[in-house]
Design a protein around this motif. Structure first.
Motif, short mmCIF file in Angstrom:
data_model
loop_
_atom_site.label_atom_id
_atom_site.label_comp_id
_atom_site.label_asym_id
_atom_site.label_seq_id
_atom_site.Cartn_x
_atom_site.Cartn_y
_atom_site.Cartn_z
N LYS A 252 0.89 -1.49 -0.08
CA LYS A 252 0.04 0.40 0.07
C LYS A 252 1.21 0.88 0.22
O LYS A 252 0.64 2.49 -0.25
N TYR A 253 2.18 1.37 0.23
CA TYR A 253 3.13 2.83 0.53
C TYR A 253 3.00 3.17 -0.54
O TYR A 253 2.29 4.36 -0.47
N MET A 254 3.25 2.70 -2.18
CA MET A 254 3.16 3.87 -3.24
C MET A 254 2.22 4.27 -3.67
O MET A 254 2.68 5.33 -3.89
N LYS A 255 0.69 3.78 -3.00
CA LYS A 255 -0.02 4.53 -3.41
C LYS A 255 -0.04 5.88 -2.29
O LYS A 255 -0.46 6.55 -2.67
N LYS A 256 0.01 5.62 -1.29
CA LYS A 256 -0.61 6.69 -0.15
C LYS A 256 0.76 7.62 -0.08
O LYS A 256 0.02 8.84 0.16
N MET A 257 2.07 7.20 -0.76
CA MET A 257 3.02 8.74 -0.54
C MET A 257 2.79 8.83 -2.09
O MET A 257 3.99 9.62 -2.31
N GLU A 258 2.17 8.97 -2.69
CA GLU A 258 2.22 9.26 -4.38
C GLU A 258 3.15 10.11 -4.54
O GLU A 258 3.77 10.97 -4.65
N LEU A 259 4.08 8.64 -5.05
CA LEU A 259 5.43 8.98 -5.05
C LEU A 259 5.88 10.09 -6.98
O LEU A 259 6.41 10.89 -6.92
N LYS A 260 4.42 9.72 -7.36
CA LYS A 260 3.98 10.69 -8.29
C LYS A 260 4.26 12.08 -8.72
O LYS A 260 4.98 12.91 -9.38
N ARG A 261 4.36 12.88 -7.53
CA ARG A 261 4.18 13.74 -7.18
C ARG A 261 5.69 14.82 -7.25
O ARG A 261 6.20 16.07 -7.56
N TYR A 262 6.54 13.71 -6.86
CA TYR A 262 8.19 14.10 -6.79
C TYR A 262 9.30 14.06 -7.65
O TYR A 262 9.31 13.79 -9.19
N ASP A 263 10.63 15.35 -8.37
CA ASP A 263 11.37 14.91 -8.93
C ASP A 263 12.29 14.28 -9.09
O ASP A 263 12.52 13.85 -10.34
N PHE A 264 12.58 13.40 -7.78
CA PHE A 264 13.91 13.04 -7.77
C PHE A 264 13.91 12.07 -6.08
O PHE A 264 13.13 12.67 -6.03
N PHE A 265 14.34 11.38 -6.06
CA PHE A 265 14.36 10.19 -4.76
C PHE A 265 15.91 9.36 -4.92
O PHE A 265 16.37 9.74 -5.52
N ILE A 266 15.31 9.56 -4.20
CA ILE A 266 16.86 8.84 -3.14
C ILE A 266 16.46 7.48 -1.83
O ILE A 266 15.72 7.72 -0.79
N ILE A 267 16.78 7.09 -2.02
CA ILE A 267 17.06 5.22 -1.13
C ILE A 267 17.90 4.45 -0.37
O ILE A 267 19.02 4.74 -1.37
N ILE A 268 17.27 4.95 0.57
CA ILE A 268 18.49 5.39 1.44
C ILE A 268 18.09 3.29 2.64
O ILE A 268 16.98 3.32 2.90
N SER A 269 19.54 2.52 2.17
CA SER A 269 19.76 1.23 3.12
C SER A 269 20.54 1.41 3.68
O SER A 269 21.40 2.26 3.70
N GLN A 270 20.60 0.68 5.11
CA GLN A 270 21.26 0.87 6.29
C GLN A 270 21.93 -0.69 6.17
O GLN A 270 23.10 -1.19 7.55
N SER A 271 21.67 -1.83 5.80
CA SER A 271 21.91 -2.58 5.83
C SER A 271 21.95 -3.46 4.33
O SER A 271 23.33 -3.65 3.50
N ARG A 272 21.46 -5.04 4.12
CA ARG A 272 21.33 -5.26 3.41
C ARG A 272 20.15 -5.14 2.07
O ARG A 272 19.06 -4.21 2.50
N PHE A 273 20.36 -5.53 1.35
CA PHE A 273 19.20 -4.72 -0.11
C PHE A 273 18.55 -6.17 -0.13
O PHE A 273 18.15 -7.17 0.05
N THR A 274 16.97 -5.07 -0.01
CA THR A 274 16.04 -5.55 0.59
C THR A 274 14.50 -6.26 -0.47
O THR A 274 15.26 -5.41 -1.35
N GLU A 275 13.40 -6.79 -0.42
CA GLU A 275 12.82 -6.60 -1.01
C GLU A 275 11.91 -5.83 -1.47
O GLU A 275 11.40 -4.92 -2.60
N ASN A 276 11.18 -4.87 -0.12
CA ASN A 276 11.42 -3.25 0.03
C ASN A 276 12.26 -2.40 -1.29
O ASN A 276 10.86 -1.62 -1.81
N ASP A 277 13.14 -2.58 -1.06
CA ASP A 277 13.90 -2.19 -1.29
C ASP A 277 13.84 -1.90 -3.12
O ASP A 277 13.60 -1.04 -4.07
N ALA A 278 13.58 -2.98 -3.66
CA ALA A 278 13.45 -3.55 -4.48
C ALA A 278 11.82 -3.13 -5.65
O ALA A 278 12.19 -2.56 -6.32
N LYS A 279 11.42 -3.46 -4.54
CA LYS A 279 9.78 -2.57 -5.05
C LYS A 279 10.28 -1.40 -5.23
O LYS A 279 9.24 -0.60 -6.16
N LEU A 280 10.97 -0.51 -4.36
CA LEU A 280 10.86 1.13 -4.62
C LEU A 280 11.65 1.40 -6.24
O LEU A 280 10.45 2.30 -6.56
N VAL A 281 12.37 0.65 -6.31
CA VAL A 281 13.23 0.36 -7.81
C VAL A 281 12.43 0.58 -8.29
O VAL A 281 11.83 1.52 -9.71
#
Length: 396
Positions: A115-144
């Motif tokens: 539900k995250y993508m819809k709630k965050m209305e990602l299309k309104r942003y011009d650029f994205f910074i994805i931050i990870s602190q340990s391992r590459f996760t399934e959530n990271d992959a979904k964001l990409v």
């Protein structure tokens, strides 16, 4: 709309209308178009979404990018518990058209990934910074995947890299730092390769902004902003490199043309002791704008000193310009009377003609005086900003 080779801000059609209005109805009619252009500058926004899983260091990253400490007023809240429950936009401390948006962590009980993508209305942003602190996760992959579907660009950041190196040291392990960093970087690149070609990964510490990949990140981010259709946000980047300062020079010179054109079309005020008139209020606003964009106001110098880990007095000691003091109408009038600083006479103004826009106004007009004074002031401010960067970060 095609852009004129002689003007970096007015289109060919707008320039034709500007000249036509001046001929038929005088400068006052043309000033409406010029004022509209200034409003476009003021209202341009560049929205950067900072996202990733909860606890990845999003808040601390935003503070570092803005030159804030966690206990500064207006800083993003940090902590080990959930601190962000909705997108929060943080304005740059000097320029209001750049926003760093801290998004809630993806994959939590409150914000499950589906539900995250819809709630965050990602299309309104011009650029994205994805931050990870340990391992590459399934959530990271979904964001990409989602960001690429939106045809937007992003940077992938591995935060808290200093913690990894400290762990090795505490364990008594002797490691080659460069090799370990390459291993971490290659791990993320391999995972991201499944979604995009030739991904770039930044390894950073939010507390050491002049180490690891943080300086490279600042440079790369300035390039992204530079190549964006929205030109102004580059002026909000902290002066962490000499290149950022030089890029700011380019955009500020562009804005000076607009300020000068407005000054030429607006009502000018005679200056006692001089043979020409100027719009003093426009000059005051332009000087303050340039100084603040270049981080030479007191608040900006204090933030930069914190970022660099240097006493603010050390930075202030290399600032040798009267433009760091109070800038008001009386100050500008004294500048205009100080011919060494202004560095121009009416005869010289006629030589330095700015194509098309400049020919609308006569030599010695408020347009020329505004352009020359602000240009000379910009050169002075740039020299000081470059010295500050060298002292702050030891840049040659």
């Amino acid at each position: 709309m095609a852009q004129s080779s002689n003007s970096s801000f007015f289109s060919e059609e707008e320039l034709d209308k500007l000249k036509s209005d001046c001929k038929t109805d005088g400068l006052e009619a043309a000033s409406l178009l010029i004022q509209k252009k200034l409003e476009e500058l003021d209202n341009t926004e560049f929205n950067i979404a900072v996202t990733g899983e909860s606890g990845s260091g999003k808040s601390t990253f935003i503070n570092a990018m803005r030159g804030f400490q966690s206990d500064d007023e207006g800083a993003a809240k940090t902590g080990n518990t959930l601190t962000t429950t909705e997108p929060i936009g943080y304005k740059h401390p000097n320029l209001l058209y750049v926003y760093l948006w801290e998004l809630p962590g993806i994959g939590t009980k409150h914000f499950p990934a589906d539900k995250y993508m819809k709630k965050m209305e990602l299309k309104r942003y011009d650029f994205f910074i994805i931050i990870s602190q340990s391992r590459f996760t399934e959530n990271d992959a979904k964001l990409v995947k989602e960001i690429k579907q939106l045809r937007k660009n992003f940077y992938f950041i591995r935060s808290k890299i200093d913690g990894d190196l400290n762990t090795f040291e505490m364990d008594g392990r002797k490691v080659n730092t460069a090799e370990e960093l390459d291993k971490i970087r290659n791990y993320y690149v391999d995972n991201l390769n499944e979604a995009i070609a030739s991904p770039t990964v930044f390894l950073i510490s939010n507390f050491k902004v002049n180490q690891f990949d943080f300086p490279v990140l600042n440079k790369s981010l300035s390039d992204i902003i530079k190549n964006s259709e929205k030109e102004v946000p580059i002026l909000s980047l902290p002066n962490t490199t000499l290149e950022i300062v030089e890029k700011k020079r380019k955009w500020l010179k562009k804005q000076i043309r607009v300020w000068a054109t407005l000054s030429g079309a607006a009502a000018a005020i005679p200056v006692p002791g001089l043979s020409f008139s100027c719009n003093i209020r426009i000059l005051v606003a332009g000087l303050i704008h340039c100084r603040n964009c270049l981080g030479l106001d007191v608040a900006s110098l204090q933030r930069l000193a914190k970022m660099a880990g240097k006493p603010v007095e050390e930075l202030k000691s290399v600032v040798k310009t009267p433009l760091v003091g109070e800038i008001n109408e009386e100050f500008v009038k004294r500048m205009l009377l100080h011919t060494d600083f202004l560095g121009i006479s009416v005869a010289e103004a006629a030589i330095d003609i700015i194509p098309i826009v400049g020919t609308i106004f006569g030599a010695g007009s408020s347009f020329y005086m505004t352009y020359k004074l602000l240009s000379n002031a910009l050169d002075d401010l740039i020299e000081n900003a470059l010295r500050v960067v060298k002292v702050a970060f030891g840049t040659d």
